[in-house]
Design a protein around this motif. Structure first.
Motif, PDB file in Angstrom:
ATOM      1  N   LEU B  55       0.721  -1.309  -0.034  1.00 58.40           N
ATOM      2  CA  LEU B  55       0.105  -0.004  -0.201  1.00 58.40           C
ATOM      3  C   LEU B  55       0.976   1.274  -0.028  1.00 58.40           C
ATOM      4  O   LEU B  55       0.597   2.252  -0.650  1.00 58.40           O
ATOM      5  CB  LEU B  55      -0.860   0.065   1.119  1.00 58.40           C
ATOM      6  CG  LEU B  55      -2.106  -0.957   1.128  1.00 58.40           C
ATOM      7  CD1 LEU B  55      -2.672  -1.304   2.319  1.00 58.40           C
ATOM      8  CD2 LEU B  55      -3.013  -0.523  -0.011  1.00 58.40           C
ATOM      9  N   LEU B  94     -11.100   6.148   1.722  1.00 58.66           N
ATOM     10  CA  LEU B  94     -10.492   4.925   1.904  1.00 58.66           C
ATOM     11  C   LEU B  94     -10.711   4.152   3.357  1.00 58.66           C
ATOM     12  O   LEU B  94     -10.985   3.255   3.515  1.00 58.66           O
ATOM     13  CB  LEU B  94      -8.858   4.877   1.888  1.00 58.66           C
ATOM     14  CG  LEU B  94      -8.472   3.406   1.234  1.00 58.66           C
ATOM     15  CD1 LEU B  94      -9.025   3.136  -0.204  1.00 58.66           C
ATOM     16  CD2 LEU B  94      -6.723   3.758   1.084  1.00 58.66           C
ATOM     17  N   ILE B  97     -13.230   1.480   3.838  1.00 61.21           N
ATOM     18  CA  ILE B  97     -12.979   0.352   2.669  1.00 61.21           C
ATOM     19  C   ILE B  97     -12.127  -0.458   3.406  1.00 61.21           C
ATOM     20  O   ILE B  97     -12.280  -1.764   3.257  1.00 61.21           O
ATOM     21  CB  ILE B  97     -12.907   1.069   1.392  1.00 61.21           C
ATOM     22  CG1 ILE B  97     -13.913   1.857   0.945  1.00 61.21           C
ATOM     23  CG2 ILE B  97     -12.553  -0.094   0.276  1.00 61.21           C
ATOM     24  CD1 ILE B  97     -13.697   2.693  -0.450  1.00 61.21           C
ATOM     25  N   SER B  98     -10.829  -0.058   3.773  1.00 60.69           N
ATOM     26  CA  SER B  98      -9.658  -0.865   4.072  1.00 60.69           C
ATOM     27  C   SER B  98      -8.928  -0.376   5.290  1.00 60.69           C
ATOM     28  O   SER B  98      -8.589   0.806   5.354  1.00 60.69           O
ATOM     29  CB  SER B  98      -8.760  -0.654   2.921  1.00 60.69           C
ATOM     30  OG  SER B  98      -7.709  -1.285   3.268  1.00 60.69           O
ATOM     31  N   ILE B 103      -4.731   2.881   7.203  1.00 54.51           N
ATOM     32  CA  ILE B 103      -3.366   3.132   8.189  1.00 54.51           C
ATOM     33  C   ILE B 103      -2.237   3.704   6.969  1.00 54.51           C
ATOM     34  O   ILE B 103      -1.508   4.670   7.679  1.00 54.51           O
ATOM     35  CB  ILE B 103      -2.835   2.033   8.534  1.00 54.51           C
ATOM     36  CG1 ILE B 103      -3.738   1.572   9.781  1.00 54.51           C
ATOM     37  CG2 ILE B 103      -1.300   2.061   9.337  1.00 54.51           C
ATOM     38  CD1 ILE B 103      -3.359   0.210  10.585  1.00 54.51           C
ATOM     39  N   MET B 127      -8.808   8.404  12.336  1.00 60.09           N
ATOM     40  CA  MET B 127      -8.463   6.962  12.181  1.00 60.09           C
ATOM     41  C   MET B 127      -9.132   6.242  13.591  1.00 60.09           C
ATOM     42  O   MET B 127      -9.309   5.164  13.657  1.00 60.09           O
ATOM     43  CB  MET B 127      -6.960   6.985  12.346  1.00 60.09           C
ATOM     44  CG  MET B 127      -6.127   7.038  11.050  1.00 60.09           C
ATOM     45  SD  MET B 127      -6.833   5.713   9.787  1.00 60.09           S
ATOM     46  CE  MET B 127      -6.151   4.277  10.473  1.00 60.09           C
ATOM     47  N   THR B 130     -13.262   6.295  13.738  1.00 59.13           N
ATOM     48  CA  THR B 130     -14.216   5.488  12.748  1.00 59.13           C
ATOM     49  C   THR B 130     -13.621   4.014  12.530  1.00 59.13           C
ATOM     50  O   THR B 130     -12.521   3.856  13.033  1.00 59.13           O
ATOM     51  CB  THR B 130     -14.001   6.261  11.318  1.00 59.13           C
ATOM     52  OG1 THR B 130     -12.452   6.390  10.928  1.00 59.13           O
ATOM     53  CG2 THR B 130     -14.804   7.581  11.363  1.00 59.13           C
ATOM     54  N   GLU B 131     -14.209   3.159  11.846  1.00 59.84           N
ATOM     55  CA  GLU B 131     -13.877   1.739  11.618  1.00 59.84           C
ATOM     56  C   GLU B 131     -13.915   1.432  10.205  1.00 59.84           C
ATOM     57  O   GLU B 131     -14.620   2.211   9.397  1.00 59.84           O
ATOM     58  CB  GLU B 131     -14.946   0.997  12.630  1.00 59.84           C
ATOM     59  CG  GLU B 131     -14.799  -0.406  12.953  1.00 59.84           C
ATOM     60  CD  GLU B 131     -13.504  -0.964  13.204  1.00 59.84           C
ATOM     61  OE1 GLU B 131     -12.893  -1.470  12.297  1.00 59.84           O
ATOM     62  OE2 GLU B 131     -12.984  -0.496  14.495  1.00 59.84           O
ATOM     63  N   THR B 133     -15.790   0.301   8.154  1.00 57.42           N
ATOM     64  CA  THR B 133     -17.331  -0.270   8.178  1.00 57.42           C
ATOM     65  C   THR B 133     -17.542  -1.279   7.416  1.00 57.42           C
ATOM     66  O   THR B 133     -18.305  -2.261   7.621  1.00 57.42           O
ATOM     67  CB  THR B 133     -18.174   1.004   7.623  1.00 57.42           C
ATOM     68  OG1 THR B 133     -17.734   2.033   8.586  1.00 57.42           O
ATOM     69  CG2 THR B 133     -19.453   0.906   7.738  1.00 57.42           C
ATOM     70  N   LEU B 134     -17.181  -1.308   6.098  1.00 62.45           N
ATOM     71  CA  LEU B 134     -17.925  -2.314   4.844  1.00 62.45           C
ATOM     72  C   LEU B 134     -17.087  -3.759   5.455  1.00 62.45           C
ATOM     73  O   LEU B 134     -17.876  -4.487   5.167  1.00 62.45           O
ATOM     74  CB  LEU B 134     -16.996  -2.043   3.625  1.00 62.45           C
ATOM     75  CG  LEU B 134     -17.535  -0.756   2.989  1.00 62.45           C
ATOM     76  CD1 LEU B 134     -17.205  -0.687   1.653  1.00 62.45           C
ATOM     77  CD2 LEU B 134     -19.022  -0.685   3.053  1.00 62.45           C
ATOM     78  N   THR B 136     -16.426  -4.716   8.534  1.00 61.66           N
ATOM     79  CA  THR B 136     -17.307  -4.948   9.859  1.00 61.66           C
ATOM     80  C   THR B 136     -18.707  -5.652   9.313  1.00 61.66           C
ATOM     81  O   THR B 136     -19.221  -6.709   9.871  1.00 61.66           O
ATOM     82  CB  THR B 136     -17.381  -3.867  10.637  1.00 61.66           C
ATOM     83  OG1 THR B 136     -16.131  -3.272  11.027  1.00 61.66           O
ATOM     84  CG2 THR B 136     -18.054  -4.269  12.210  1.00 61.66           C
ATOM     85  N   ILE B 137     -19.426  -4.717   8.524  1.00 59.77           N
ATOM     86  CA  ILE B 137     -20.630  -5.247   7.969  1.00 59.77           C
ATOM     87  C   ILE B 137     -20.471  -6.525   7.304  1.00 59.77           C
ATOM     88  O   ILE B 137     -21.380  -7.507   7.724  1.00 59.77           O
ATOM     89  CB  ILE B 137     -21.336  -4.183   7.026  1.00 59.77           C
ATOM     90  CG1 ILE B 137     -21.575  -2.953   7.941  1.00 59.77           C
ATOM     91  CG2 ILE B 137     -22.653  -4.971   6.512  1.00 59.77           C
ATOM     92  CD1 ILE B 137     -22.244  -1.818   6.913  1.00 59.77           C
ATOM     93  N   VAL B 139     -18.455  -9.089   7.555  1.00 69.26           N
ATOM     94  CA  VAL B 139     -18.178 -10.196   8.726  1.00 69.26           C
ATOM     95  C   VAL B 139     -19.212 -10.674   9.454  1.00 69.26           C
ATOM     96  O   VAL B 139     -19.815 -11.520   9.468  1.00 69.26           O
ATOM     97  CB  VAL B 139     -16.953  -9.921   9.636  1.00 69.26           C
ATOM     98  CG1 VAL B 139     -16.985 -10.760  10.728  1.00 69.26           C
ATOM     99  CG2 VAL B 139     -15.732  -9.645   8.753  1.00 69.26           C
ATOM    100  N   VAL B 154     -26.410   2.870   5.109  1.00 63.57           N
ATOM    101  CA  VAL B 154     -26.651   4.026   5.227  1.00 63.57           C
ATOM    102  C   VAL B 154     -26.211   4.538   6.720  1.00 63.57           C
ATOM    103  O   VAL B 154     -25.667   5.589   6.993  1.00 63.57           O
ATOM    104  CB  VAL B 154     -28.067   4.298   4.659  1.00 63.57           C
ATOM    105  CG1 VAL B 154     -28.443   5.769   5.115  1.00 63.57           C
ATOM    106  CG2 VAL B 154     -28.556   3.860   3.379  1.00 63.57           C
ATOM    107  N   ALA B 156     -24.515   2.880   8.907  1.00 61.97           N
ATOM    108  CA  ALA B 156     -22.934   2.827   9.397  1.00 61.97           C
ATOM    109  C   ALA B 156     -22.181   3.976   8.686  1.00 61.97           C
ATOM    110  O   ALA B 156     -21.284   4.757   9.292  1.00 61.97           O
ATOM    111  CB  ALA B 156     -22.694   1.454   9.055  1.00 61.97           C
TER     112      ALA B 156
END
Lengths: 196, 175
Positions: B55, B94, B97-98, B103, B127, B130-131, B133-134, B136-137, B139, B154, B156
């Motif tokens: 990355l 980003l 998403i990741s 990071i 940083m 927030t989490e 999100t995508l 976590t949802i 999983v 929406v 999240a």
């Protein structure tokens, strides 16, 4: 996701640099990026090991169980349908307590257990229940006391005060969580019905 | 502002102290437990190293080739209306998403704008608040094989946007 994003980044920036003749900068940054990844990892190593060790101690004590007692009133507000389901409420509060302490590795399995228990009492098995929606939103809000990774990064970059962002982070997290919970409550109301 | 600085700096020692006290109260081999955990920390760090290299390459070249600057220049008139620093736009996009991607981007921003600058502080706060999100949802929904997710995204993402906006405002106020 990165399987799509990563090649796009590479293709765009490499072709842009070749066409604009910016090759010297590009070549330099190719080598510099590997070096900075290595030095960041080395700098992160100390702080992350320290925290993993502290958190390992926390996970072996009854700290999580004790925290769950404080969460009970909040849980009754967030999950009105689970008011009398002590088992699921316990699993949810264990997950939240682990998240608050920053025990990511412990939080996820606890959370998955809670999801499975909620699925057992879910009337429509192919659709998220109200409680599940709220639970996921809370998990995406990242409520934690100490943002350890960020502090580690700041420390590795030579910050004068790596922990100075702790308080701003609390405020931002709490407001983000409130917004998430309110929007989730609205979405739950709006999507009651057969279509969803 | 002194109380804010105090709360920020007292939080970490208090948590460590509380955990150690708990550990002493309930378990006698507390240092062995610490070592077990710390060893896990080595594994975690080593496991993210390959991701970071990949990355950092993508984001480093995006910057050095001039693409990032171009994107920021195009987006900044719009972002200026909301008083949002355009340097932070890649992070905002980003972040949901990741995890490792954000990071890398956040580190890149902190390094280039200064880790203790306002923008560096905002990047840190984003940083922390927030989490991914995508992820976590994904999983949590895939473990119970649910197909209809009732616009959970929406709610999240609204939380993420709120976290980013509040981070921006609060760091500018404190500075």
């Amino acid at each position: 996701m990165l399987n799509i994003v990563w090649p796009i980044f590479i293709i765009i920036s490499f072709s842009f640099a070749i066409f604009s003749g910016n090759l010297e900068n590009l070549n330099n940054s190719i080598f510099e990026s590997t070096n900075s990844a290595i030095s960041l990892s080395i700098d992160l190593l100390g702080t992350l090991c320290l925290w993993s060790g502290i958190m390992q101690i926390a996970s072996k004590t009854s700290l999580i169980e004790n925290l769950t007692k404080f969460l009970n009133p909040l849980l009754n507000f967030l999950f009105p349908k689970l008011k009398n389901n002590k088992k699921i409420k316990k699993e949810i509060s264990m997950n939240m307590a682990a998240n608050i302490l920053g025990l990511g590795n412990a939080a996820t399995p606890l959370g998955l257990k809670a999801m499975k228990s909620m699925q057992e009492i879910n009337e429509k098995k192919d659709t998220l229940s109200d409680s599940m929606m709220m639970f996921i939103v809370i998990n995406t809000a990242s409520i934690q006391i100490i943002p350890t990774t960020v502090i580690a990064i700041r420390n590795s970059l030579g910050s004068q005060n790596p922990t100075s962002i702790v308080f701003p982070t609390w405020i931002a997290t709490i407001i983000a969580a409130i917004v998430g919970i309110v929007v989730a409550k609205i979405v739950i109301k709006l999507t009651k019905g057969e279509k969803f | 502002m002194k109380i804010i600085d105090f709360l920020s700096s007292v939080a970490m020692p208090m948590v460590i102290l509380l955990i150690v006290l708990y550990g002493v109260k309930e378990k006698n081999k507390i240092f062995d437990t610490f070592l077990d955990g710390a060893k896990e920390g080595i594994k975690t760090t080593l496991s993210i190293l390959p991701t970071l290299i990949g990355l950092f390459l993508a984001i480093g070249t995006l910057r050095s080739s001039g693409v990032l600057e171009l994107i920021i220049r195009i987006a900044s008139p719009v972002l200026d209306i909301f008083n949002f620093p355009s340097e932070l736009m890649p992070l905002a996009i980003l972040r949901p998403i990741s995890g490792s991607g954000s990071i890398a981007v956040a580190t890149d921003i902190m390094k280039n704008c200064g880790v203790d600058s306002v923008i560096g502080n905002i990047a840190s706060t984003i940083m922390g608040s927030t989490e991914t999100t995508l992820y976590t949802i994904a999983v949590y929904t895939s473990c119970i094989k649910v197909k209809k997710t009732r616009f959970i995204l929406v709610a999240a993402l609204a939380a993420d946007v709120a976290g980013i906006i509040v981070s921006t405002i609060i760091c500018q106020i404190i500075a």
